[in-house]
Write a protein that holds these residues in place. Structure first.
Motif, PDB file in Angstrom:
ATOM      1  N   ARG A  71       0.814  -1.210   0.000  1.00 27.06           N
ATOM      2  CA  ARG A  71       0.000   0.000   0.000  1.00 27.06           C
ATOM      3  C   ARG A  71       0.853   1.267   0.000  1.00 27.06           C
ATOM      4  O   ARG A  71       0.525   2.250  -0.680  1.00 27.06           O
ATOM      5  N   VAL A  72       1.921   1.242   0.774  1.00 30.10           N
ATOM      6  CA  VAL A  72       2.799   2.417   0.806  1.00 30.10           C
ATOM      7  C   VAL A  72       3.476   2.600  -0.551  1.00 30.10           C
ATOM      8  O   VAL A  72       3.517   3.711  -1.099  1.00 30.10           O
ATOM      9  N   LEU A  73       3.991   1.528  -1.129  1.00 29.67           N
ATOM     10  CA  LEU A  73       4.688   1.627  -2.406  1.00 29.67           C
ATOM     11  C   LEU A  73       3.771   2.123  -3.516  1.00 29.67           C
ATOM     12  O   LEU A  73       4.200   2.876  -4.398  1.00 29.67           O
ATOM     13  N   GLU A  74       2.514   1.721  -3.481  1.00 29.70           N
ATOM     14  CA  GLU A  74       1.589   2.118  -4.538  1.00 29.70           C
ATOM     15  C   GLU A  74       1.314   3.620  -4.537  1.00 29.70           C
ATOM     16  O   GLU A  74       0.797   4.157  -5.519  1.00 29.70           O
ATOM     17  N   ARG A  75       1.658   4.299  -3.462  1.00 26.88           N
ATOM     18  CA  ARG A  75       1.480   5.758  -3.428  1.00 26.88           C
ATOM     19  C   ARG A  75       2.492   6.475  -4.315  1.00 26.88           C
ATOM     20  O   ARG A  75       2.338   7.665  -4.596  1.00 26.88           O
ATOM     21  N   PHE A  76       3.526   5.754  -4.740  1.00 28.52           N
ATOM     22  CA  PHE A  76       4.604   6.407  -5.479  1.00 28.52           C
ATOM     23  C   PHE A  76       4.598   6.022  -6.956  1.00 28.52           C
ATOM     24  O   PHE A  76       5.647   5.861  -7.574  1.00 28.52           O
ATOM     25  N   ALA A  77       3.423   5.877  -7.549  1.00 33.64           N
ATOM     26  CA  ALA A  77       3.310   5.564  -8.973  1.00 33.64           C
ATOM     27  C   ALA A  77       3.991   6.655  -9.794  1.00 33.64           C
ATOM     28  O   ALA A  77       3.998   7.834  -9.431  1.00 33.64           O
ATOM     29  N   TRP A  78       4.561   6.251 -10.931  1.00 36.08           N
ATOM     30  CA  TRP A  78       5.411   7.164 -11.696  1.00 36.08           C
ATOM     31  C   TRP A  78       4.650   8.360 -12.244  1.00 36.08           C
ATOM     32  O   TRP A  78       5.227   9.432 -12.460  1.00 36.08           O
ATOM     33  N   GLU A  79       3.333   8.232 -12.463  1.00 37.65           N
ATOM     34  CA  GLU A  79       2.574   9.369 -13.000  1.00 37.65           C
ATOM     35  C   GLU A  79       2.614  10.573 -12.063  1.00 37.65           C
ATOM     36  O   GLU A  79       2.559  11.724 -12.502  1.00 37.65           O
ATOM     37  N   THR A  80       2.686  10.297 -10.765  1.00 34.39           N
ATOM     38  CA  THR A  80       2.657  11.380  -9.781  1.00 34.39           C
ATOM     39  C   THR A  80       3.970  11.546  -9.019  1.00 34.39           C
ATOM     40  O   THR A  80       4.251  12.621  -8.489  1.00 34.39           O
ATOM     41  N   ALA A  81       4.766  10.494  -8.965  1.00 35.94           N
ATOM     42  CA  ALA A  81       5.990  10.537  -8.163  1.00 35.94           C
ATOM     43  C   ALA A  81       7.260  10.324  -8.983  1.00 35.94           C
ATOM     44  O   ALA A  81       8.333  10.105  -8.426  1.00 35.94           O
ATOM     45  N   ARG A 113       3.670   0.042 -11.739  1.00 34.63           N
ATOM     46  CA  ARG A 113       3.499   1.404 -11.237  1.00 34.63           C
ATOM     47  C   ARG A 113       4.790   2.213 -11.295  1.00 34.63           C
ATOM     48  O   ARG A 113       4.755   3.442 -11.275  1.00 34.63           O
ATOM     49  N   ALA A 114       5.927   1.528 -11.368  1.00 33.34           N
ATOM     50  CA  ALA A 114       7.206   2.233 -11.438  1.00 33.34           C
ATOM     51  C   ALA A 114       7.399   2.938 -12.768  1.00 33.34           C
ATOM     52  O   ALA A 114       8.234   3.832 -12.892  1.00 33.34           O
ATOM     53  N   GLY A 115       6.636   2.542 -13.787  1.00 32.55           N
ATOM     54  CA  GLY A 115       6.691   3.204 -15.081  1.00 32.55           C
ATOM     55  C   GLY A 115       7.932   2.872 -15.885  1.00 32.55           C
ATOM     56  O   GLY A 115       8.605   1.860 -15.652  1.00 32.55           O
ATOM     57  N   PRO A 116       8.290   3.731 -16.837  1.00 30.40           N
ATOM     58  CA  PRO A 116       9.477   3.496 -17.667  1.00 30.40           C
ATOM     59  C   PRO A 116      10.747   3.495 -16.820  1.00 30.40           C
ATOM     60  O   PRO A 116      10.956   4.384 -15.996  1.00 30.40           O
ATOM     61  N   LEU A 117      11.593   2.512 -17.061  1.00 29.42           N
ATOM     62  CA  LEU A 117      12.825   2.362 -16.294  1.00 29.42           C
ATOM     63  C   LEU A 117      14.038   2.677 -17.165  1.00 29.42           C
ATOM     64  O   LEU A 117      13.930   2.776 -18.383  1.00 29.42           O
ATOM     65  N   THR A 118      15.180   2.814 -16.541  1.00 28.53           N
ATOM     66  CA  THR A 118      16.423   3.023 -17.282  1.00 28.53           C
ATOM     67  C   THR A 118      16.917   1.687 -17.838  1.00 28.53           C
ATOM     68  O   THR A 118      16.494   0.616 -17.394  1.00 28.53           O
ATOM     69  N   THR A 119      17.814   1.762 -18.786  1.00 28.93           N
ATOM     70  CA  THR A 119      18.386   0.541 -19.380  1.00 28.93           C
ATOM     71  C   THR A 119      19.017  -0.342 -18.308  1.00 28.93           C
ATOM     72  O   THR A 119      18.878  -1.566 -18.328  1.00 28.93           O
TER      73      THR A 119
END
Length: 244
Positions: A71-81, A113-119
């Motif tokens: 639950r805590v981790l889901e607060r940091f989705a890449w769209e907002t964080a 939720r982490a979104g696009p990542l680096t290589t």
């Protein structure tokens, strides 16, 4: 001046508290881990420095700790964080191979939720995510395919696994897989996208048409499929075909 000092003192105290809670997540005492997870959940965005520890807590032996960590981790989705969850990727990659289904599912969900990542972060994820695509757990297969949607060409090595997933028996797996193929390498996957444009599910057909439309070299069969989608009974499919 006094107010400034008080504010700085409060900030330092808050930072120290987050560090203490993060360390407590690794305690041998389940009660201490539960208290730490709950405290971090209450801190909301201020819990950001504890993200690596929270990612490891997704594999905790205690259900309560695992659930609060998610639950805590889901607060940091890449769209907002932004890139906040990138610090969690190494622990999430390890969790994808955890023997417990709920841990693997949560790891895939947070990775999405982490979104696009680096290589550098994508490379070590390719093998565990590809294994997840071959799992007997349909929820995990769908979750793994969803992660690839965000990674683009950096995930080209996963095309064979995604092609297989595009013909999966589960609708959600097929849907995410055809979207991922459009993002990762539509040209390499065009032969899998053509039959997907005839999928019994309209959402899959629409996604396949969009992905096929993004290919530079479509080929005769792909063009025929896109043209056929223009006469589909479902409007979303027709719109997707027109976009292709």
């Amino acid at each position: 001046r006094c107010c400034v000092l008080l504010a700085l003192s409060a900030c330092l105290a808050a930072a120290n508290a987050v560090e203490d809670h993060a360390r407590a997540l690794a305690s041998q005492d389940v009660g201490a881990r539960r208290k730490a997870a709950y405290a971090l959940w209450q801190l909301e965005d201020a819990a950001k420095p504890a993200i690596p520890a929270l990612a490891k807590a997704l594999a905790d032996e205690d259900d309560y700790v695992r659930d609060l960590a998610r639950r805590v981790l889901e607060r940091f989705a890449w769209e907002t964080a932004g890139n906040a969850l990138h610090a969690a990727v190494p622990a999430l990659a390890a969790a994808l191979d955890d023997p417990r289904p709920d841990v693997r599912r949560r790891a895939a969900q947070v990775l999405w939720r982490a979104g696009p990542l680096t290589t550098e972060l994508v490379a070590p994820l390719l093998e565990p995510l590809s294994r997840a695509l071959a799992s007997e757990d349909a929820v995990l297969r769908a979750g793994a395919a969803a992660v690839f949607v965000n990674q683009g060409p950096m995930a080209r090595a996963a095309v064979p696994a995604l092609v297989k997933a595009a013909a999966d028996e589960d609708r959600d797996v097929r849907l995410w897989a055809v979207q991922a193929l459009g993002s990762v390498d539509a040209d390499a996957a065009i032969d899998a996208l053509v039959p997907a444009m005839k999928d019994p599910d309209p959402a899959v057909r629409a996604a396949a048409a969009l992905s096929a439309g993004s290919a530079f070299v479509k080929g005769e069969k792909a063009v025929e499929g896109l043209v056929a989608s223009l006469a589909d009974d479902v409007q979303d499919v027709r719109v997707a075909g027109a976009g292709g």
